[in-house]
Scaffold this active site. Structure first.
Site, PDB file in Angstrom:
ATOM      1  CG  ASP A 155      -9.299   9.961 -24.030  1.00 20.07           C
ATOM      2  OD1 ASP A 155      -7.704   9.063 -24.005  1.00 20.07           O
ATOM      3  OD2 ASP A 155      -9.786   9.162 -23.554  1.00 20.07           O
ATOM      4  CB  THR A 185      -5.701   3.681 -21.254  1.00 16.85           C
ATOM      5  OG1 THR A 185      -5.421   3.314 -23.463  1.00 16.85           O
ATOM      6  CG2 THR A 185      -6.770   3.667 -21.312  1.00 16.85           C
ATOM      7  NE  ARG A 210      -7.643  -3.948 -18.929  1.00 16.41           N
ATOM      8  CZ  ARG A 210      -7.351  -4.196 -20.675  1.00 16.41           C
ATOM      9  NH1 ARG A 210      -6.932  -5.140 -21.181  1.00 16.41           N
ATOM     10  NH2 ARG A 210      -8.585  -3.818 -21.062  1.00 16.41           N
ATOM     11  CE1 TYR A 213      -4.367   1.069  -0.574  1.00 16.46           C
ATOM     12  CE2 TYR A 213      -4.549  -0.971   0.830  1.00 16.46           C
ATOM     13  CZ  TYR A 213      -5.340  -0.338   0.108  1.00 16.46           C
ATOM     14  OH  TYR A 213      -6.186  -0.668  -0.511  1.00 16.46           O
ATOM     15  CD  GLU A 245      -5.102   4.917   1.121  1.00 14.89           C
ATOM     16  OE1 GLU A 245      -5.084   6.222   1.668  1.00 14.89           O
ATOM     17  OE2 GLU A 245      -5.743   4.794   0.938  1.00 14.89           O
ATOM     18  CE  LYS A 297      -7.755   0.718 -24.682  1.00 14.41           C
ATOM     19  NZ  LYS A 297      -9.288   2.471 -24.751  1.00 14.41           N
TER      20      LYS A 297
HETATM   21  C1  PLP Z   1     -10.086   3.064 -24.057  1.00 16.71           C
HETATM   22  C2  PLP Z   1     -10.081   4.434 -23.735  1.00 16.71           C
HETATM   23  C3  PLP Z   1     -10.397   4.757 -22.305  1.00 16.71           C
HETATM   24  C4  PLP Z   1     -10.957   3.766 -21.299  1.00 16.71           C
HETATM   25  O1  PLP Z   1      -9.510   3.325 -20.919  1.00 16.71           O
HETATM   26  P1  PLP Z   1     -10.047   2.183 -20.448  1.00 16.71           P
HETATM   27  O2  PLP Z   1      -9.286   1.884 -19.425  1.00 16.71           O
HETATM   28  O3  PLP Z   1     -11.334   1.546 -20.917  1.00 16.71           O
HETATM   29  O4  PLP Z   1     -11.218   2.413 -18.708  1.00 16.71           O
HETATM   30  C5  PLP Z   1     -10.881   6.039 -22.373  1.00 16.71           C
HETATM   31  N1  PLP Z   1     -10.796   6.477 -24.168  1.00 16.71           N
HETATM   32  C6  PLP Z   1     -10.512   6.414 -25.117  1.00 16.71           C
HETATM   33  C7  PLP Z   1     -10.163   7.333 -26.629  1.00 16.71           C
HETATM   34  C8  PLP Z   1     -10.070   4.940 -25.414  1.00 16.71           C
HETATM   35  O5  PLP Z   1      -9.837   3.869 -26.021  1.00 16.71           O
END
Ligand code: PLP
Length: 430
Positions: free
Chosen positions: A209, A235, A244, A63, A65, A238
């Site tokens: 994003d 994220t 993740r 932990y 925090e 991807k």
């Molecule tokens: C995948 C994605 C997210 C969210 O990610 P999670 O890890 O699935 O919560 C947010 N914004 C965009 C543009 C995404 O492609």
């Protein structure tokens, strides 16, 4: 047989297979499934064994925090340097002044962006979900659409590209406090400079994003929002090919607000095993091979798009600049869902997806979304994309005829091809 098979997972599942063979067998089966399929889900990839090892490490026991040097629990002698490594690598790779590597995933990261910059009820603008935006950019079923006042822009019907005139007009009219650019089904380059100009003119915070394209940006295969956006969320799992997780990056002036929003605003203890794996992935992305990987993802997507166009497929925006292709199947006489289900049976994994101005319902839309990040990790090259397009076409046409006899043949051909392309994290028994 299970015992013999399970050791093929890397790192090994030897303890798990002895302790809980049923669960170990399911993981093993999933690994084999990932090995035998052409994985075209645009948000997925294969992480390295090093990322898997960090993710599966004893760091999950701890932990922490707070932030490095100001934690609420003792014993952070090793955690602090690990988190600082992840932060420094993120800052260097993306050319940003501040990075927070604690968000549990992309959606919580985006919620933290709202918390850092907005009050409940404030107006927020984002790309509409059926046009390629993300739930967290203010879609009504999301907390972000319920607790804030969303305004949505779209893409142009004639070009399939984001309508920058509409973005500007809406921003001037609605005066959103924050504008999102980026999304989940955008096959074209995002005009970060154009968005920045509109945000500046209208006094909005610009949030980029880059969840889908972070790896392309890191590898120099897509322009960067650094220097244009006030805040960047992504994220890590991807195209960036990490565990993740997620990160929020910004100018130094927003650091305190973002850190406070993540903890204690929204989260408790950070997932230290994920933080370490993010550090590993960021180091890999800064390494010599990653730029070539990122450019090969785009080359594969372009080649696949070309081959699909030659077979008469209707691609949103007419092609792709990145890893992603959005197909409208209307002219093929089949809907997205039955096509996606048949393709999965035939060894090609992707997802059904709404297309802009889709007349069909979200659970049964007209399109398919494809991405090339995972197959590029496996080592497939542009010369093989016509073959992949041919398989897709054979299955889609068979689905339109309601004929499923071809599916097993295609799945067999795909298994045969992929047997020569190693998968990080698993190998079939010799
Ligand atoms: C995948 C994605 C997210 C969210 O990610 P999670 O890890 O699935 O919560 C947010 N914004 C965009 C543009 C995404 O492609």
């Amino acid at each position: 047989m299970i015992g013999a098979e399970v050791v093929m997972h890397q790192p090994s599942l030897s303890h798990l297979s002895a302790q809980d063979p049923e669960l170990a067998a399911l993981i093993e089966a999933e690994a084999r499934r990932q090995f035998e399929k052409i994985r075209l889900i645009a948000s997925e990839n294969y992480v390295s064994p090093a990322v898997l090892e960090a993710t599966g490490s004893v760091l999950t026991n701890k932990y922490s925090e707070g932030y490095a040097g100001r934690r609420y629990y003792e014993g952070q002698q090793n955690i602090d340097p690990i988190e600082l490594m992840a932060i420094d690598r993120a800052k260097a790779l993306f050319g940003v002044e501040h990075a927070n590597v604690q968000p549990y995933s992309g959606s919580p990261a985006n919620l933290a962006v709202y918390m850092a910059f907005l009050e409940p009820g404030d107006t927020v603008m984002g790309l509409s979900l059926p046009m390629g935006g993300h739930l967290t950019h203010g879609w009504p079923v999301s907390a972000t659409g319920k607790w804030f006042t969303p305004v949505r822009y779209g893409v142009r019907a004639d070009t399939g590209r984001v309508d920058m005139d509409q973005v500007r007009d809406l921003a001037l009219k609605e005066r959103p406090k924050l504008i999102w650019c980026g999304g989940t089904a955008i096959p074209r380059t995002i005009d970060f400079a154009g968005f920045a100009e509109i945000a500046q003119e209208t006094g909005a915070v610009l949030a980029a994003d880059i969840a889908h394209i972070a790896g392309l940006i890191a590898g120099g295969a897509h322009p960067s929002p650094a220097g244009h956006a006030d805040v960047i969320s992504t994220t890590t799992h991807k195209t960036l090919r990490g565990p993740r997780g997620a990160m929020i990056m910004s100018l130094a002036e927003h650091a305190a607000a973002i850190d406070k929003a993540v903890f204690p605003g929204l989260q408790g203890g950070p997932h230290n095993h994920t933080t370490a794996a993010i550090a590993v992935a960021l180091d890999e992305a800064a390494g010599p091979g990653f730029s070539a990987y990122a450019h090969r993802i785009v080359a594969n997507a372009r080649a696949l798009a070309e081959a699909l166009l030659e077979r008469g497929y209707d691609l949103i925006s007419g092609g792709t600049d990145n890893h992603l292709i959005l197909v409208d199947l209307t002219n093929k006489g089949v809907a997205g869902k039955p096509a996606a289900q048949a393709l999965d049976r035939a060894g090609i994994e992707l997802n059904y997806n709404a297309v802009p101005f889709d007349p069909r319902k979200p659970f049964d839309p007209s399109g398919l979304r494809l991405g090339t990040a995972a197959i590029t990790t496996r080592g497939l090259v542009p010369e093989q994309m016509p073959r992949v397009a041919a398989w897709i076409d054979e299955v889609v046409l068979a689905t339109a005829r309601e004929d499923d006899k071809e599916l097993d043949r295609v799945a067999g051909e795909i298994r045969e091809l992929l047997a020569s392309y190693p998968m990080p994290g698993w190998a079939p028994a010799p």
